[in-house]
Design an enzyme around this catalytic site. Structure first.
Site, PDB file in Angstrom:
ATOM      1  N   ASP A   7      62.865  36.905  21.476  1.00  0.00           N
ATOM      2  CA  ASP A   7      61.604  37.611  21.228  1.00  0.00           C
ATOM      3  C   ASP A   7      60.587  37.045  22.225  1.00  0.00           C
ATOM      4  O   ASP A   7      60.955  36.267  23.128  1.00  0.00           O
ATOM      5  CB  ASP A   7      61.158  37.491  19.754  1.00  0.00           C
ATOM      6  CG  ASP A   7      60.578  36.128  19.402  1.00  0.00           C
ATOM      7  OD1 ASP A   7      60.632  35.196  20.243  1.00  0.00           O
ATOM      8  OD2 ASP A   7      60.061  35.972  18.274  1.00  0.00           O
ATOM      9  N   CYS A  64      63.634  32.217  20.152  1.00  0.00           N
ATOM     10  CA  CYS A  64      62.353  32.691  19.621  1.00  0.00           C
ATOM     11  C   CYS A  64      61.393  31.504  19.689  1.00  0.00           C
ATOM     12  O   CYS A  64      61.670  30.538  20.406  1.00  0.00           O
ATOM     13  CB  CYS A  64      62.486  33.300  18.230  1.00  0.00           C
ATOM     14  SG  CYS A  64      62.864  32.166  16.883  1.00  0.00           S
ATOM     15  N   THR A  66      60.535  29.213  17.429  1.00  0.00           N
ATOM     16  CA  THR A  66      61.117  27.998  16.850  1.00  0.00           C
ATOM     17  C   THR A  66      62.641  27.979  16.922  1.00  0.00           C
ATOM     18  O   THR A  66      63.250  26.927  16.699  1.00  0.00           O
ATOM     19  CB  THR A  66      60.748  27.902  15.358  1.00  0.00           C
ATOM     20  OG1 THR A  66      61.233  29.099  14.719  1.00  0.00           O
ATOM     21  CG2 THR A  66      59.246  27.779  15.158  1.00  0.00           C
ATOM     22  N   HIS A  97      82.456  20.949  15.118  1.00  0.00           N
ATOM     23  CA  HIS A  97      82.741  21.036  13.675  1.00  0.00           C
ATOM     24  C   HIS A  97      82.564  22.438  13.098  1.00  0.00           C
ATOM     25  O   HIS A  97      83.313  22.830  12.213  1.00  0.00           O
ATOM     26  CB  HIS A  97      81.829  20.076  12.901  1.00  0.00           C
ATOM     27  CG  HIS A  97      82.171  18.630  13.121  1.00  0.00           C
ATOM     28  ND1 HIS A  97      81.655  17.617  12.340  1.00  0.00           N
ATOM     29  CD2 HIS A  97      82.974  18.019  14.039  1.00  0.00           C
ATOM     30  CE1 HIS A  97      82.126  16.443  12.751  1.00  0.00           C
ATOM     31  NE2 HIS A  97      82.911  16.667  13.792  1.00  0.00           N
ATOM     32  N   ASN A  98      81.524  23.155  13.536  1.00  0.00           N
ATOM     33  CA  ASN A  98      81.207  24.465  12.933  1.00  0.00           C
ATOM     34  C   ASN A  98      81.728  25.640  13.747  1.00  0.00           C
ATOM     35  O   ASN A  98      81.628  26.783  13.300  1.00  0.00           O
ATOM     36  CB  ASN A  98      79.690  24.653  12.766  1.00  0.00           C
ATOM     37  CG  ASN A  98      78.973  23.459  12.179  1.00  0.00           C
ATOM     38  OD1 ASN A  98      77.997  22.972  12.734  1.00  0.00           O
ATOM     39  ND2 ASN A  98      79.464  22.972  11.039  1.00  0.00           N
ATOM     40  N   HIS A 133      87.942  20.971   9.494  1.00  0.00           N
ATOM     41  CA  HIS A 133      86.787  21.769   9.937  1.00  0.00           C
ATOM     42  C   HIS A 133      87.088  23.265   9.829  1.00  0.00           C
ATOM     43  O   HIS A 133      86.224  24.049   9.425  1.00  0.00           O
ATOM     44  CB  HIS A 133      86.381  21.386  11.354  1.00  0.00           C
ATOM     45  CG  HIS A 133      85.882  19.981  11.439  1.00  0.00           C
ATOM     46  ND1 HIS A 133      84.895  19.498  10.615  1.00  0.00           N
ATOM     47  CD2 HIS A 133      86.254  18.936  12.229  1.00  0.00           C
ATOM     48  CE1 HIS A 133      84.666  18.228  10.886  1.00  0.00           C
ATOM     49  NE2 HIS A 133      85.488  17.862  11.862  1.00  0.00           N
TER      50      HIS A 133
HETATM   51  C1  RB5 Z   1      56.655  34.736  16.723  1.00  0.00           C
HETATM   52  O1  RB5 Z   1      55.300  34.417  16.756  1.00  0.00           O
HETATM   53  C2  RB5 Z   1      57.414  33.644  15.983  1.00  0.00           C
HETATM   54  O2  RB5 Z   1      57.162  33.743  14.628  1.00  0.00           O
HETATM   55  C3  RB5 Z   1      58.896  33.760  16.288  1.00  0.00           C
HETATM   56  O3  RB5 Z   1      59.097  33.645  17.649  1.00  0.00           O
HETATM   57  C4  RB5 Z   1      59.772  32.713  15.665  1.00  0.00           C
HETATM   58  O4  RB5 Z   1      59.292  31.429  15.896  1.00  0.00           O
HETATM   59  C5  RB5 Z   1      60.132  32.927  14.249  1.00  0.00           C
HETATM   60  O5  RB5 Z   1      60.873  32.152  13.642  1.00  0.00           O
END
Ligand code: RB5
Length: 146
Positions: A7, A64, A66, A97-98, A133
């Site tokens: 994103d 994204c 986070t 492992h995963n 595993h």
């Molecule tokens: C977008 O602002 C943010 O919420 C998205 O990139 C992400 O971090 C969501 O988990």
């Protein structure tokens, strides 16, 4: 072949990683988004998740802000084992492992240099294949049908 998506929060990190993949000669398809304009991360999570579970792409990379939202969304698709990581140990372990098939990184969490290093580990580490595993992965997969 690697499926890649992001994103707006992960857009700059994705560009850095795509440059790394180009330099390494690693083939990929970029499923978008293609600018830093605000978009909804589940859209791109689904594109990459479906590409990976179709078998056409061996692994996926999602970005994204986070890494969390896009990993939560990707993990809704059956067959996906998406791991949101920000350290080298976790990335190595999630392959060993995963047998994680998608790595999710946060563009607001890791630097481009760190992100590239994490992607490099993810793509070069094989699943251990250990019976315990595999048994646990099978138990996780069974949860999809409960
Ligand atoms: C977008 O602002 C943010 O919420 C998205 O990139 C992400 O971090 C969501 O988990």
């Amino acid at each position: 072949m690697i499926a890649v998506g992001c994103d707006h929060g992960g857009y700059e990190l994705k560009l850095a990683v795509l440059k790394f993949l180009d330099e390494k000669g690693i083939e990929y398809k970029d499923f978008g988004t293609y600018s830093s304009e605000s978009v909804d991360y589940p859209v791109y999570a689904e594109k990459v998740a479906r590409a990976v579970v179709s078998g056409e792409y061996e692994k996926g990379l999602l970005f994204c802000g986070t890494g969390i939202g896009i990993s939560i969304a990707a993990n809704k698709i059956k067959g996906v084992r998406a791991a949101c990581c920000s350290d080298k140990f976790s990335v190595e372990m999630t392959r060993l492992h995963n047998n994680a098939n998608i790595l999710c990184l946060g563009g607001r969490v890791v630097t481009p240099e760190q992100g590239i290093e994490l992607v490099d580990i993810f793509l070069s580490t094989q699943f251990s294949g250990d019976e315990r595993h595999q048994r646990r992965i099978d138990l996780v997969t069974a949860l999809e049908n409960k």
